[in-house]
Design a protein around this motif. Structure first.
Motif, PDB file in Angstrom:
ATOM      1  N   LYS A 233     -16.707  -1.309   5.229  1.00 56.35           N
ATOM      2  CA  LYS A 233     -15.357  -0.817   4.955  1.00 56.35           C
ATOM      3  C   LYS A 233     -15.182  -0.476   3.483  1.00 56.35           C
ATOM      4  O   LYS A 233     -14.578   0.542   3.123  1.00 56.35           O
ATOM      5  N   SER A 237     -14.439   3.168   1.812  1.00 61.46           N
ATOM      6  CA  SER A 237     -13.314   3.396   0.915  1.00 61.46           C
ATOM      7  C   SER A 237     -13.768   4.133  -0.335  1.00 61.46           C
ATOM      8  O   SER A 237     -13.119   5.082  -0.786  1.00 61.46           O
ATOM      9  N   ASN A 379      -8.176  -1.157   0.479  1.00 60.95           N
ATOM     10  CA  ASN A 379      -8.523  -1.596   1.823  1.00 60.95           C
ATOM     11  C   ASN A 379      -8.338  -0.428   2.793  1.00 60.95           C
ATOM     12  O   ASN A 379      -7.252  -0.202   3.300  1.00 60.95           O
ATOM     13  N   HIS A 380      -9.392   0.322   3.024  1.00 66.78           N
ATOM     14  CA  HIS A 380      -9.344   1.499   3.897  1.00 66.78           C
ATOM     15  C   HIS A 380      -8.793   1.114   5.268  1.00 66.78           C
ATOM     16  O   HIS A 380      -9.142   0.085   5.812  1.00 66.78           O
TER      17      HIS A 380
END
Length: 445
Positions: A233, A237, A379-380
């Motif tokens: 993650k 991002s 925080n994608h």
């Protein structure tokens, strides 16, 4: 007469398609009751104790500790006593059927019918262009997890050329990662070989001379479970989000005084993190364009109606981000109670996937590590994150005179596609004003 029932890894929800066996809670020969936890697994979201829907004697276990299993793979078999007339077995309810209960976000209902897996020999007859855009993907590509398909697409791999090592030849994430490593190594070898002068040792020869030594150098820790999901993650991002960061120092003395006064009156204690969370929701009400996400396929910014506030929590298993749902509708006390509950569950490894997903904005209190500042990764697929450093006594000009005040550094990292520097600066300045003068919050109550 006993009937042997097979219990498979249930669908864990939230798009999770596999889990790693962390610890068996029962052994072969143990007697288990309906809905008794039998194994602890780690998914990409959380640690979970999986309950068995059958009562009886464990006759077999599948998967050693550390093994990664796909959803639908056998976990264990249970010898269930023949039910009495009226549907009653040795454990009361018919132990040969699923209990139907839902524990920690997972159902123990009877397992769904087995889906057909793609066997290596079937691929030649089933090749087509899949709906995910992977050229040459198997026609029954739906049985391969979306995560595996996306990894293959991002790495430019043809699923037809990957040999599956999962049950019945299913292609799993490890297969794609291994194929990507092999392809990368082959490309590097070809490129290096083309540049080697005549008479010089080739890279392959030099690699062969040193490979035995490199394999024993250092401790290798697999990127699996929550840590692997976090790594993926964060990498995504960095690849997709053009982020920028601004920061400001703020005098938090009055905020600490206000919190102390709140907690003197009795009732549930209000944490400093909860006050900062309340400031965040007020700031997002003033700057709603930051509570958003970017739909890259549609080329649209999607402004979200509610604030689901994530906050970073450090645990023994790594960093997790629990989410306070509908944070905009909660006061400071309610935020404090909910954040304390989620933090305790995170440290115990008991968070459900629903409690770890759906965030729209993140609050990161890295000050608990004793540091002043940071430039965190968003925080994608969220669009922004507020970072809070440690609050420490420092010299500060207060009302025209030098004094010792409690100062905190606030940082704000944002997706530059969603807003410009003026909006980001306005948001951060409003947060700093609320920290320095908590009475500013009264205007939004």
């Amino acid at each position: 007469m006993a009937v042997v029932k097979e219990f498979t890894l249930p669908d864990l929800g939230e798009g999770l398609t596999e889990a790693q066996v962390v610890r068996w809670l029962v052994a072969v020969g143990d007697v288990v009751s309906v809905d008794q936890p039998v194994v602890e697994v780690e998914t990409a979201k959380a640690m979970v104790e999986v309950p068995c829907p059958y009562g009886g004697v464990v006759t077999a276990r599948f998967g050693e500790e550390g093994t990664e299993l796909p959803v639908g793979a056998p976990l264990l078999t249970v010898a269930v006593g023949e039910p009495e007339p009226g549907g009653k077995g040795p454990d009361g309810p018919d132990a040969s059927r699923g209990s139907g209960n839902v524990l920690v976000g997972y159902g123990t209902q009877a397992p769904a019918a087995r889906r057909r897996r793609v066997r290596p020999g079937d691929r030649g007859a089933a090749e087509t262009a899949g709906p995910d855009g992977v050229s040459g993907a198997p026609a029954s590509v739906a049985v391969i997890s979306p995560l595996v398909r996306r990894l293959a697409r991002e790495r430019g791999l043809d699923l037809r050329r990957i040999r599956g090592t999962g049950p019945e030849g299913l292609i799993i994430r490890a297969d794609v990662e291994q194929a990507a490593q092999a392809a990368h190594a082959a490309q590097a070898s070809h490129a290096a070989a083309a540049a080697v002068p005549r008479g010089a040792a080739s890279p392959a020869v030099r690699t062969a001379r040193t490979s035995g030594r490199r394999k024993t150098d250092g401790l290798r820790v697999p990127l699996r479970g929550m840590r692997g999901a976090a790594a993926e993650k964060l990498s995504r991002s960095r690849r997709e989000i053009p982020d920028a960061t601004c920061w400001v120092d703020a005098d938090a003395t009055e905020l600490l005084t206000a919190r102390k006064a709140m907690n003197v009156s009795g009732g549930a204690k209000v944490s400093l993190l909860a006050l900062l969370a309340r400031i965040c929701t007020a700031a997002l009400a003033k700057y709603p364009e930051l509570n958003a996400t970017v739909d890259t396929e549609a080329h649209e910014i999607v402004r979200l109606p509610g604030v689901h506030l994530g906050f970073a929590a450090q645990t023994d298993r790594g960093l997790v981000v629990p989410v306070v749902k509908d944070a905009h509708a909660r006061n400071a006390v309610e935020l404090s109670v909910e954040m304390a509950r989620l933090t305790e569950a995170a440290r115990a490894g008991k968070l459900s996937p629903a409690e770890l997903t759906g965030g729209t904005f993140t609050l990161n209190n890295y000050g608990v590590f004793g540091v002043d500042g940071s430039t965190p990764i968003i925080n994608h697929p969220e669009a922004a994150m507020l970072g809070v450093g440690r609050i420490a006594p420092k010299p500060w000009v207060h009302e025209g005179e030098l004094a010792v005040r409690h100062v905190v550094q606030l940082s704000f990292t944002f997706d530059h596609r969603v807003c410009d520097g003026g909006t980001a600066g306005g948001f951060l300045r409003y947060v700093a004003d609320c920290v320095e003068q908590p009475a500013v919050l009264l205007r939004s109550l």
